[in-house]
Scaffold this active site. Sequence first.
Site, PDB file in Angstrom:
ATOM      1  N   TRP A 366     -28.503  22.501  10.165  1.00 30.76           N
ATOM      2  CA  TRP A 366     -28.699  22.515   8.724  1.00 30.76           C
ATOM      3  C   TRP A 366     -27.371  22.584   7.981  1.00 30.76           C
ATOM      4  O   TRP A 366     -27.322  22.301   6.770  1.00 30.76           O
ATOM      5  CB  TRP A 366     -29.588  23.696   8.321  1.00 30.76           C
ATOM      6  CG  TRP A 366     -28.990  25.045   8.639  1.00 30.76           C
ATOM      7  CD1 TRP A 366     -28.963  25.660   9.851  1.00 30.76           C
ATOM      8  CD2 TRP A 366     -28.347  25.923   7.717  1.00 30.76           C
ATOM      9  NE1 TRP A 366     -28.335  26.873   9.751  1.00 30.76           N
ATOM     10  CE2 TRP A 366     -27.942  27.066   8.450  1.00 30.76           C
ATOM     11  CE3 TRP A 366     -28.067  25.871   6.359  1.00 30.76           C
ATOM     12  CZ2 TRP A 366     -27.276  28.141   7.860  1.00 30.76           C
ATOM     13  CZ3 TRP A 366     -27.400  26.935   5.759  1.00 30.76           C
ATOM     14  CH2 TRP A 366     -27.019  28.056   6.514  1.00 30.76           C
ATOM     15  N   ASP A 367     -26.286  22.921   8.695  1.00 27.28           N
ATOM     16  CA  ASP A 367     -24.956  22.939   8.083  1.00 27.28           C
ATOM     17  C   ASP A 367     -24.663  21.614   7.376  1.00 27.28           C
ATOM     18  O   ASP A 367     -23.992  21.577   6.342  1.00 27.28           O
ATOM     19  CB  ASP A 367     -23.844  23.105   9.124  1.00 27.28           C
ATOM     20  CG  ASP A 367     -24.130  24.102  10.218  1.00 27.28           C
ATOM     21  OD1 ASP A 367     -25.253  24.607  10.288  1.00 27.28           O
ATOM     22  OD2 ASP A 367     -23.208  24.354  11.008  1.00 27.28           O
ATOM     23  N   GLU A 493     -28.468  34.836  11.362  1.00 26.00           N
ATOM     24  CA  GLU A 493     -29.054  34.861  12.710  1.00 26.00           C
ATOM     25  C   GLU A 493     -29.028  36.250  13.341  1.00 26.00           C
ATOM     26  O   GLU A 493     -29.427  36.414  14.505  1.00 26.00           O
ATOM     27  CB  GLU A 493     -28.333  33.852  13.592  1.00 26.00           C
ATOM     28  CG  GLU A 493     -28.559  32.413  13.126  1.00 26.00           C
ATOM     29  CD  GLU A 493     -27.428  31.490  13.512  1.00 26.00           C
ATOM     30  OE1 GLU A 493     -26.719  31.807  14.486  1.00 26.00           O
ATOM     31  OE2 GLU A 493     -27.230  30.471  12.834  1.00 26.00           O
ATOM     32  N   LYS A 597     -24.700  38.418   9.969  1.00 28.48           N
ATOM     33  CA  LYS A 597     -23.768  37.516  10.653  1.00 28.48           C
ATOM     34  C   LYS A 597     -23.044  36.620   9.662  1.00 28.48           C
ATOM     35  O   LYS A 597     -21.843  36.378   9.775  1.00 28.48           O
ATOM     36  CB  LYS A 597     -24.520  36.658  11.666  1.00 28.48           C
ATOM     37  CG  LYS A 597     -23.642  35.682  12.436  1.00 28.48           C
ATOM     38  CD  LYS A 597     -24.457  34.830  13.404  1.00 28.48           C
ATOM     39  CE  LYS A 597     -23.568  33.871  14.183  1.00 28.48           C
ATOM     40  NZ  LYS A 597     -24.357  32.987  15.079  1.00 28.48           N
TER      41      LYS A 597
END
Length: 806
Positions: A366-367, A493, A597
Site C-alpha cells: 500500500w506504500d 503493524e 511501529k
Amino acid sequence: MTGNVPRAERGYARSPWELRWQGLDVDQLQRTESTFALSNGHIGMRGTLEEAEPRGLPGTYLNGFYEEHELPYAEAGYGYPEAGQTVVNVTDGKVIRLLVEDEPLDMRYGQATSHHRVLDFRSGTLRRETEWTSPTGRRVRVRTERLVSFTQRAVAAVRYEVEPLDGRIQLVAQSDLITNEPIEQESGDPRVAAALEAPLLCEYSKAEDYRAVLVHRTKRSGLRMAAAMDHQIEVSPGLRTDMECEEDLARLTLAVDVPMGSKLRFTKYLAYGWSAQRSIPALRAQVDAALAGALQTGWDGLLAEQRAFLDSFWASADVELDGDPELQQAIRFALFHVLQAGARGESRAIPGKGLTGPGYDGHAFWDTETFVLQLLTYTLPDAARDALRWRHSTLDKAKERARQLGLRGAAFPWRSINGAECSAYWPAGTAAFHVNADIADAVLRYLNATHDVEFERECGTELLTETARLWISLGHHDPHGGFRIDGVTGPDEYSAVVDNNVYTNLMAQRNLRAAADSCERQPDIADALGVDHIEVAGWREAARKMRIPYDELLKVHPQSERFTEHAKWDFANTPPDRYPLLLNYPYFDLYRKQVVKQADLVLAMHLRGDAFSLEQKRRNFAYYEALTVRDSSLSAATQSVMAAECGHLDLAYDYFAEAVLTDLHDLHNNVRNGLHMASLAGSWLAIVAGFGGMRDYDGELSFKPRLPPVPRRIAFRMCFRGNQFSVEIQQDLARYRLSYGTPFTITHYGVPVTVSEEPVTMPIPVGEQLERPSQPAWRAPLRRVAQPAPVTPAESPSPAATVSQA
C-alpha cells in the site's frame, strides 16, 4: 584495494545534481549497488561494477517477473495464501570483464590510483572512472557509462573505454550475458527476499557476429524472458573477436593491442522482454526489434533522449533547498529514484524497493498508493495513472480473494507481485483491509488532480465501487446508530486485529463517498456494475455514521478502540540494540501494549486532516510522538508533515532529514536489499505537504507554507490539471507562478489566489511556537545542524555526520 583516496575522503561527496562516491570500499559495495541502481520501471539494474567482482549483491530485475514458492505454515488455516512470489534475478548483461596483459582488472588487487562513480540526475546515467595499476605494473584508465532508457523501454546500454597510460598494451575484454548467477543465502529477517537457487531454465540460446540472445523460463510460475546483446566496436588494427554461447552464458571476447594515445572503445546494447503467454519466437522478435531500435538511435542518441526526458521531468518536479547542500542533493536523489521506479512501469506494479534490490521479495504494498503515487500524481501524472491501471488489471484476483474471505467487492492484497495475496502472516496481511481505502484514495487524488474522465470511466469508477462494496460487507451498523469496522489491522503493524481503527474508518469513509460521487457522475458505468440508487444511499449512510473513537478523558483519538487503555510499552528498559522491536520481542506482547511501529493515527491526520481540528491534531501528535518508535521507514515523512502543521518546525526538519537520508545514511541497516521508495517519496511530501502546507481536499488545492530557521528558502514545482507551476517559500512570504498552462485558483491560508505567469506574492503569518514533544527513549530523531556552503566534487570532504543526537 581502496585506491589512493584517504579513508577520511571516501564516500558520498555533496553535489546538487549528482551522487558521487570517491574511492572504493569493498565492504560498502552492497550499499552503493542499491543507491547507484538504474531503472526505468520495467528494467532494473543494480550498480555492480562492470567486472562483476568484487560485488555485494548482484541483481537485474524485470518488473513483474517472479517465481512462485510454497508458503510454509506450522499450522495452516482456511483462507491462508498458498503460494509466495519472489522477484527473480534475471540474465545479467552489465558484465564486461577486462584483462590487462593477462591480469584481470579486479579492484582488490594491484592498485587503483584513482576511482570514482557518479550517478547523474540530469543525464540519467551511471559513470565510472578508474586508473588502475596491475600487479605486474601496467597502467590503464577505464571509463564507463551506463543507462537504462526512459524512452526505449526495453533497452539498456553501456559505453566502455580503456586507455593505456604507460605504452602499448594488450587488452582483452569479455562482454557477457549470464544467467543464474549464484547469490548467497540471507538471514531469516522477514524484510529480506527468499533466496532462489538457479530459478531459470534455458529454452533457447543463439549467438552470431556481435549479437547473442538467451531465452529462459521460470520453473513454477511459467514466465518466459529473453535477454539479448549487441555491440558497436570502434575497430582498431589487429582486433580479434570471438563469440561463444551456452545455455546460461553468451560471451563476446575482444582482443587487441592498443598503442599509447589510442583507446579500446565499444558500446554494448541490451534488450529485455518477458511474458506469461508469448512464445519463444515472439520474445526473440521483441528483443531483436528493441536492439534494432537502439542501434539505429546510437549511443549519442540514447543519451540525448535520456537528457530530454529528464529535463521535462525536472521542469515539473524539481525541489530547491537553500542552505543545506546535503539535503539538496538527497531530495533530488529521492526524486530521481522514485521517477526510475515508476516512469515506464506501465502495466506493472511499483514495488516497495522499486527495482533496486530484492528486499521484500520484490512485492508491492500500500506504500505505493499512499506515498509514491502522491508524488507522481503531482509531478508525472501519467505514471500514477499507469500504476492505478495495474491495480485495476488485478481486480479479478481481488474480487476472488474477497469471495474466499466471505466478503463482497474486492479485497486487494497487502503484498503481491501479480495481484494475489502472498503474505503468510494474516494479522498484518489479510486483516490490513485499509489497502482498499489507500487505493481508492489514490484514485480520487488522481481524478481530482487531472480530471481524467477517460480513466474514471475505464478504471476509476469500478475501483471505487468494488472497494466501497468491501466496506459495506466488512462493517456493520451497530445498535447505537454507528457504522463499525471491527477486526482489522491499520498501518501500525504493532497493533493487529483491532476494532474501529481510526485511519481505516476515516479512509473507508472517504472511499464510500467517492464511490457514490463517481457512480453519480458516470451513471451508465454504475449501471453496468450493477449499482443502483439504493446501494449508493447505503454507502452515504455508512459514511455518515462511521465510528471514530475518541478518548474524552485524555482528549485524544485512540488509534483504535480502547487503544489508550492498554499498558504503555516499557521504553525506559528497552535497550537501543533491541530495535527494531519485531526482531526482538513477540508480536503478542507488542499487540497488547501502547507502542507504535509507524504513523497510523498521525497518518490519518495528514490524509484526512479535514476530519480533525487543529487543536485535536496538536494533542494527538504530542500523544503519539511519545509512543512511536519508527521501526518502519514509512513513519518519519508523515511525522514531518504533521510536525510542520502542528507548529514544530525544527522537529519537522529533523524528520524530513531522516526520511530523505534513510538510504544514503542506511539508517535501517538494510539498504543492501534495495532503497525505500515510500520514504524517498515521503521526503517530497515533507517538503510539499509539510513546509508547503499543500492539501488537496475535494479537488481544492490549498497551501499553508511555513519554514524553520534553516533552510532559508524552499522552492518546488508541481502539476495540476495540465498546468505546471512553482511555489517559492521564504521565511515571511510565498510566491506562486504558472510555468505552463492556463491560470487557475488555489488558496493561500484560506485566501483565493489566481496562479498565472505573473508571480503572486503572499505573506506568511507568524506561527505559534510550541514546546517540542518528547519521543520514546533512544528513538528521538537526530537533530539537524547548520550546513557549510556547497563544495565542488573535487573538493568534496567525506560525508561526515551532519546530525547529532537530540
